[in-house]
Design an enzyme around this catalytic site. Structure first.
Site, short mmCIF file in Angstrom:
data_model
loop_
_atom_site.label_atom_id
_atom_site.label_comp_id
_atom_site.label_asym_id
_atom_site.label_seq_id
_atom_site.Cartn_x
_atom_site.Cartn_y
_atom_site.Cartn_z
N GLU A 63 150.31 95.50 128.70
CA GLU A 63 152.10 95.28 128.83
C GLU A 63 152.18 96.56 127.92
O GLU A 63 153.71 97.11 128.45
CB GLU A 63 152.22 94.15 127.56
CG GLU A 63 153.97 93.89 127.69
CD GLU A 63 154.16 93.22 128.61
OE1 GLU A 63 155.20 93.83 129.53
OE2 GLU A 63 154.34 92.56 129.29
N GLU A 70 157.54 101.35 133.33
CA GLU A 70 158.89 100.67 133.47
C GLU A 70 160.19 102.39 132.84
O GLU A 70 161.06 102.27 133.04
CB GLU A 70 159.01 99.42 133.34
CG GLU A 70 159.05 98.56 134.12
CD GLU A 70 158.82 97.70 133.81
OE1 GLU A 70 159.51 97.09 132.60
OE2 GLU A 70 158.44 96.12 134.31
N LYS A 88 157.17 100.02 139.49
CA LYS A 88 157.53 98.67 138.50
C LYS A 88 156.36 97.25 138.98
O LYS A 88 156.10 96.66 138.17
CB LYS A 88 158.50 98.32 138.40
CG LYS A 88 159.55 99.44 137.97
CD LYS A 88 160.96 99.36 137.93
CE LYS A 88 161.26 99.59 136.43
NZ LYS A 88 162.73 99.19 136.03
N ASP A 89 156.19 97.03 139.94
CA ASP A 89 156.03 95.64 140.54
C ASP A 89 154.16 95.68 140.60
O ASP A 89 153.88 94.91 139.83
CB ASP A 89 155.83 95.70 141.87
CG ASP A 89 157.33 95.25 142.33
OD1 ASP A 89 158.18 94.91 140.89
OD2 ASP A 89 158.81 95.35 143.33
#
Length: 122
Positions: A63, A70, A88-89
């Site tokens: 994370e 990101e 980002k995906d």
């Protein structure tokens, strides 16, 4: 020594930024507290603690990496860009894989203990 202390300050600043700006990170932190509480309440074994802490660390680390990538992607590509979207995906996908690993780990460790607890109480 002063440089080392400063580097820890930067690290904690990054953790604070992620905690205050990322809902998913806060959700993962809440799941961490829940997993730790369940571990203590169910008296899990040392090797089970190792798996739980590994799962927690993987989720939080992915994370943090996801947030940093990101943020960097938004910096270099402030308008929509298909490739930036893919970046980002893919990062979000890494978090999902880590979270699924954590979920399965938690189920393998906690579910049998919870089932025994329910059967014993009945």
């Amino acid at each position: 020594m002063k440089k080392l202390v400063r580097s820890f300050g930067f690290a904690f600043k990054g953790l604070r930024y992620t905690t205050t700006t990322q809902l998913n990170f806060r959700i993962h932190l809440a799941a961490t507290v829940l997993a730790a509480a369940m571990g203590f309440l169910l008296h899990i074994a040392t090797n089970e603690w190792l798996w739980i802490t590994l799962a927690i660390a993987l989720v939080l680390i992915t994370e943090l990496i996801n947030t940093s990538i990101e943020t960097l992607t938004d910096l270099v590509s402030p308008t929509y860009n298909t490739k930036a979207g893919h970046v980002k995906d893919v990062c979000a996908g890494a978090v999902v894989i880590a979270a699924l690993f954590a979920l399965v780990t938690g189920l393998v460790i906690f579910l049998p203990k919870l089932i025994l607890l329910v059967h014993h109480a009945a």
